[in-house]
Design a protein around this motif. Structure first.
Motif, PDB file in Angstrom:
ATOM      1  N   LYS A  56       1.524  18.644  33.410  1.00 28.00           N
ATOM      2  CA  LYS A  56       0.433  19.310  32.689  1.00 28.00           C
ATOM      3  C   LYS A  56      -0.818  19.379  33.558  1.00 28.00           C
ATOM      4  CE  LYS A  56       0.257  20.811  29.287  1.00 28.00           C
ATOM      5  NZ  LYS A  56       0.314  22.238  28.841  1.00 28.00           N
ATOM      6  N   ALA A  57      -1.084  18.337  34.312  1.00 26.05           N
ATOM      7  CA  ALA A  57      -2.259  18.338  35.180  1.00 26.05           C
ATOM      8  C   ALA A  57      -2.166  19.453  36.217  1.00 26.05           C
ATOM      9  CB  ALA A  57      -2.398  16.982  35.869  1.00 26.05           C
ATOM     10  N   ALA A  58      -0.988  19.685  36.748  1.00 28.93           N
ATOM     11  CA  ALA A  58      -0.818  20.750  37.734  1.00 28.93           C
ATOM     12  C   ALA A  58      -1.072  22.115  37.119  1.00 28.93           C
ATOM     13  CB  ALA A  58       0.591  20.679  38.327  1.00 28.93           C
ATOM     14  N   GLN A  59      -0.607  22.308  35.884  1.00 35.20           N
ATOM     15  CA  GLN A  59      -0.841  23.573  35.191  1.00 35.20           C
ATOM     16  C   GLN A  59      -2.337  23.795  34.949  1.00 35.20           C
ATOM     17  OE1 GLN A  59       1.519  23.252  31.652  1.00 35.20           O
ATOM     18  NE2 GLN A  59       3.473  23.454  32.735  1.00 35.20           N
ATOM     19  N   LEU A  60      -3.015  22.730  34.530  1.00 32.53           N
ATOM     20  CA  LEU A  60      -4.450  22.846  34.265  1.00 32.53           C
ATOM     21  C   LEU A  60      -5.223  23.097  35.551  1.00 32.53           C
ATOM     22  CD1 LEU A  60      -5.036  20.018  31.624  1.00 32.53           C
ATOM     23  CD2 LEU A  60      -4.668  22.452  31.231  1.00 32.53           C
ATOM     24  N   ALA A  61      -4.757  22.515  36.664  1.00 34.92           N
ATOM     25  CA  ALA A  61      -5.458  22.700  37.932  1.00 34.92           C
ATOM     26  C   ALA A  61      -5.458  24.165  38.335  1.00 34.92           C
ATOM     27  CB  ALA A  61      -4.795  21.842  39.015  1.00 34.92           C
ATOM     28  N   GLN A  62      -4.382  24.879  38.051  1.00 35.06           N
ATOM     29  CA  GLN A  62      -4.331  26.301  38.366  1.00 35.06           C
ATOM     30  C   GLN A  62      -5.349  27.081  37.542  1.00 35.06           C
ATOM     31  OE1 GLN A  62      -0.292  27.615  37.839  1.00 35.06           O
ATOM     32  NE2 GLN A  62       0.532  26.335  39.496  1.00 35.06           N
ATOM     33  N   LEU A  63      -5.463  26.732  36.261  1.00 34.28           N
ATOM     34  CA  LEU A  63      -6.454  27.405  35.396  1.00 34.28           C
ATOM     35  C   LEU A  63      -7.872  27.099  35.851  1.00 34.28           C
ATOM     36  CD1 LEU A  63      -4.826  26.721  31.896  1.00 34.28           C
ATOM     37  CD2 LEU A  63      -4.688  28.810  33.264  1.00 34.28           C
ATOM     38  N   VAL A  64      -8.102  25.849  36.239  1.00 36.26           N
ATOM     39  CA  VAL A  64      -9.438  25.439  36.671  1.00 36.26           C
ATOM     40  C   VAL A  64      -9.839  26.172  37.948  1.00 36.26           C
ATOM     41  CG1 VAL A  64     -10.773  23.493  37.587  1.00 36.26           C
ATOM     42  CG2 VAL A  64      -9.368  23.189  35.534  1.00 36.26           C
ATOM     43  N   SER A  65      -8.873  26.401  38.819  1.00 33.44           N
ATOM     44  CA  SER A  65      -9.193  27.111  40.066  1.00 33.44           C
ATOM     45  C   SER A  65      -9.682  28.526  39.783  1.00 33.44           C
ATOM     46  CB  SER A  65      -7.970  27.131  40.987  1.00 33.44           C
ATOM     47  OG  SER A  65      -6.920  27.912  40.413  1.00 33.44           O
ATOM     48  N   VAL A  66      -9.122  29.169  38.777  1.00 32.90           N
ATOM     49  CA  VAL A  66      -9.576  30.511  38.398  1.00 32.90           C
ATOM     50  C   VAL A  66     -10.972  30.440  37.783  1.00 32.90           C
ATOM     51  CG1 VAL A  66      -9.093  32.525  36.951  1.00 32.90           C
ATOM     52  CG2 VAL A  66      -7.199  31.313  38.062  1.00 32.90           C
ATOM     53  N   ILE A  67     -11.167  29.454  36.896  1.00 32.77           N
ATOM     54  CA  ILE A  67     -12.466  29.320  36.222  1.00 32.77           C
ATOM     55  C   ILE A  67     -13.573  29.032  37.232  1.00 32.77           C
ATOM     56  CG2 ILE A  67     -13.768  27.941  34.556  1.00 32.77           C
ATOM     57  CD1 ILE A  67     -11.076  27.474  33.091  1.00 32.77           C
ATOM     58  N   GLY A  68     -13.244  28.260  38.258  1.00 31.04           N
ATOM     59  CA  GLY A  68     -14.254  27.923  39.258  1.00 31.04           C
ATOM     60  C   GLY A  68     -14.475  28.988  40.308  1.00 31.04           C
ATOM     61  N   ASP A  69     -13.688  30.039  40.294  1.00 28.28           N
ATOM     62  CA  ASP A  69     -13.814  31.123  41.282  1.00 28.28           C
ATOM     63  C   ASP A  69     -14.877  32.110  40.816  1.00 28.28           C
ATOM     64  OD1 ASP A  69     -13.543  33.105  43.142  1.00 28.28           O
ATOM     65  OD2 ASP A  69     -11.467  33.617  42.648  1.00 28.28           O
ATOM     66  N   THR A  70     -15.988  32.148  41.511  1.00 30.42           N
ATOM     67  CA  THR A  70     -17.096  33.038  41.118  1.00 30.42           C
ATOM     68  C   THR A  70     -16.745  34.508  41.305  1.00 30.42           C
ATOM     69  OG1 THR A  70     -18.046  32.839  43.331  1.00 30.42           O
ATOM     70  CG2 THR A  70     -18.832  31.298  41.641  1.00 30.42           C
ATOM     71  N   GLN A  71     -15.654  34.785  42.056  1.00 29.37           N
ATOM     72  CA  GLN A  71     -15.249  36.167  42.283  1.00 29.37           C
ATOM     73  C   GLN A  71     -14.105  36.591  41.364  1.00 29.37           C
ATOM     74  OE1 GLN A  71     -17.055  37.978  44.406  1.00 29.37           O
ATOM     75  NE2 GLN A  71     -18.264  36.126  44.757  1.00 29.37           N
ATOM     76  N   ALA A  72     -13.752  35.743  40.414  1.00 30.97           N
ATOM     77  CA  ALA A  72     -12.617  36.038  39.535  1.00 30.97           C
ATOM     78  C   ALA A  72     -12.899  37.267  38.677  1.00 30.97           C
ATOM     79  CB  ALA A  72     -12.315  34.841  38.635  1.00 30.97           C
ATOM     80  N   GLU A  73     -11.873  38.082  38.487  1.00 36.62           N
ATOM     81  CA  GLU A  73     -12.004  39.250  37.633  1.00 36.62           C
ATOM     82  C   GLU A  73     -12.250  38.810  36.185  1.00 36.62           C
ATOM     83  OE1 GLU A  73     -12.004  42.438  38.376  1.00 36.62           O
ATOM     84  OE2 GLU A  73     -11.838  41.990  40.532  1.00 36.62           O
TER      85      GLU A  73
END
Length: 603
Positions: A88-105
């Motif tokens: 579960k932590a690995a799955q959440l880490a992927q979501l967090v990486s998107v949330i922390g990306d200031t260039q995310a669509e």
């Protein structure tokens, strides 16, 4: 918005509330369910001789502590000791990486925050610790004040933080240390906050979960950063927002719960930090018909009153409550005129037997807090507002929960520890005496029997039986006292009170002998018929020395062969319950001069 109905020239230290209307039930969400009463302090006292008012800290032996029983949306289970699920932590880490990306669509950002929020809302064991461990809190917090973050994604981010804050105290602390409170408050008063009421509602909810944590230092951190001032600013701006009535009312409901959470906890918050909450809660009671808002406002007032350090400060806080909204102290209604706020609280005790009604429990807590103070004028305010009728109706309600009925009986027992005039009004109120007698004699609940016994003890110990006329039948009261003495499961404090009340009744019998020229004390013969001497013999074997001596004295004074019915000598180690502080009927009774057993309602 119009002001509170009939608010006239009333003055408030918090912005005046708009017209409040009932709203539909809250939609499902995750809210921290720790709305219990402040921690109780047990007081152990041996001598109950004076008729004292009892605070809710001294619960009947064998009964569970009184809690606020706040009705909340069910929340998923949170593990007391966080355990980490690596997958579960690995799955959440992927979501967090998107949330922390200031260039995310925008679309990808919304999908990531939405999936994260759902994971924190629907799973059996919430992956709160996993999110913290993968560093997910700072990116969520940064999205709150990022002007480029769409409102939909911001709502999802706040919702996720709200659910993290309903975890353990350590997990809630992580939310605070990530800077969430400051970001939440900034987003609440930001110019674009009015665009989506859902965002404002979720921000208030997140702050409420932080304020309501068991660790009161988290509540204090919000107060120290000026959360009440920010709430006042937001509140004053609300009339300019283009929201409909349901949206406004939903916001006010969540805000009332937040304000209540800011006032609770042990140790309580400093009064100067939450004093203006009196104004807010009184406005809710005056202007709202929404049951949940009324419930939270009454809990907030209860927390404010119970947060006092002593009786004098408690009385000052009650006066603050009573004067709220009035232009001057002279304008505050005084007995026999009913006070509008206290009258509303009394109304909220109705329908105690309806399990869906959240109002009776906080209303009874508030009334109990008022009359537990050794201040006759405060008890008079409750009586003038109709407390007698409301408490009798609750005690007689066969559908009301045991703890609710016990709270009503406890409040009546404290009124019975009042002045002679208050006692007279209590027994003159239709059905009150009968309800107390029925509760003491017939109830299957030990708590209800105990509190009714305390009420009857207080009436008897005051010497009121000698002057009450036919409304209170002395023989009935005497039989109830003797019957209660036969139950050896009571705690020592109540057993001693029963002995004190029995002694008082026997002294009243002596007065009847003197005033009517009778040959013998009518209560002595009746006591022998009821088997009182045998019970007194048993009580002389009690482990409590004070009860041994009291029982021995009563036997010697009224049932020993050839012994005159005189009070014990002045150097007696356990004086009569009718001492100088609580004089006997011969010397003129002045009940209510001293407080009763401490018992702070927290049922």
């Amino acid at each position: 918005w119009p002001a509170v109905p009939d608010s006239g020239g009333l003055s408030f230290r918090f912005p005046v509330m708009p017209m409040l209307l009932p709203v539909p039930a809250r939609s499902m969400n995750v809210r921290q369910n720790n709305g219990g009463s402040p921690a109780v302090r047990k007081e152990h006292r041996e001598a109950p001789q004076p008729v004292r008012k009892r605070k809710a800290e001294e619960l009947t032996e064998g009964d569970a502590a009184v809690t606020s029983m706040r009705l909340e949306t069910p929340t998923p289970k949170v593990a007391a000791t966080p355990s980490v699920n690596a997958q579960k932590a690995a799955q959440l880490a992927q979501l967090v990486s998107v949330i922390g990306d200031t260039q995310a669509e925008p679309g990808a950002l919304f999908q990531a925050t939405s999936e994260l929020r759902k994971a924190l809302s629907t799973e059996a064991i919430l992956p709160i610790q996993e999110l913290i461990d993968v560093g997910g809190l700072p990116p969520l917090v940064s999205r709150l004040t990022d002007p480029n973050t769409p409102q939909e994604s911001r709502i999802e981010a706040v919702w996720a933080l709200t659910n993290v804050a309903m975890g353990t105290s350590a997990q809630t602390l992580a939310v605070v240390e990530a800077g969430a409170p400051a970001a939440l408050l900034a987003a609440l008063v930001a110019p674009d906050a009015a665009e989506r009421y859902e965002l404002c509602d979720q921000i208030l909810w997140a702050l409420g979960n932080i304020a309501g944590d068991d660790d009161v230092s988290l509540r204090d951190s919000l107060l120290n950063m000026g959360v009440v001032g920010n709430l006042g600013q937001f509140f004053s701006q609300m009339p300019t927002f283009a929201w409909g009535v349901p949206a406004r009312s939903k916001i006010l409901r969540t805000m009332t719960w937040l304000m209540s959470s800011l006032c609770k906890g042990s140790p309580p918050p400093a009064l100067e930090e939450v004093d203006c909450c009196f104004d807010y809660f009184v406005q809710v009671l005056a202007g709202s018909q929404d049951s949940q808002m009324l419930s939270d406002a009454m809990w907030g007032l209860y927390y404010l009153l119970e947060g006092a350090s002593g009786d004098e400060e408690s009385a000052a806080r009650v006066e603050r409550l009573l004067s709220t909204g009035f232009a001057s102290p002279e304008a505050v209604p005084r007995p026999p005129s009913p006070h509008p706020v206290i009258t509303q609280i009394v109304r909220c005790t109705r329908r105690a037997g309806d399990a869906r009604n959240p109002l009776p429990i906080p209303a009874l807590h508030l009334l109990g807090s008022l009359v537990s103070l050794p201040k006759a004028d405060i008890t008079d305010v409750a009586i003038a507002a109709g407390a007698h009728q409301a408490l009798r109706a609750t005690l007689a309600d066969s559908h009301a929960p045991v703890k609710v009925k016990g709270s009503a009986a406890w409040t009546l027992s404290n009124i019975a520890a009042g002045t002679q005039a208050q006692l007279q009004r209590l027994v003159d109120e239709s059905g009150v005496w009968e309800a107390l007698c029925h509760g003491m004699e017939k109830s299957t609940s030990k708590q209800i029997r105990s509190e009714c016994a305390w009420a009857i003890c207080n009436i008897a110990r005051s010497g009121f039986m000698a002057t009450s006329g036919k409304k209170v039948e002395p023989r009935k009261a005497f039989a109830l006292l003797v019957g209660a003495l036969k139950d050896h499961t009571w705690n020592a404090t109540l057993q001693r009170a029963l002995l004190d009340a029995t002694e008082t009744m026997l002294r009243c019998g002596d007065e009847i002998v003197q005033s009517k020229g009778l040959y013998e004390n009518p209560f002595v013969a009746y006591a022998e018929e009821l088997g009182l001497p045998y019970e007194l013999e048993d009580l002389q074997k009690s482990e409590a020395g004070s009860m041994q001596r009291k029982a021995a004295y009563i036997v010697e004074a009224w049932f020993g062969p050839g012994v005159e019915n005189e009070p014990p000598p002045s150097d007696e180690k356990t004086p009569s319950a009718l001492s100088e502080k609580t004089p006997s009927a011969r010397g003129g009774l002045t009940p209510g001069c001293s407080p009763m057993r401490a018992y702070k309602l927290g049922c």
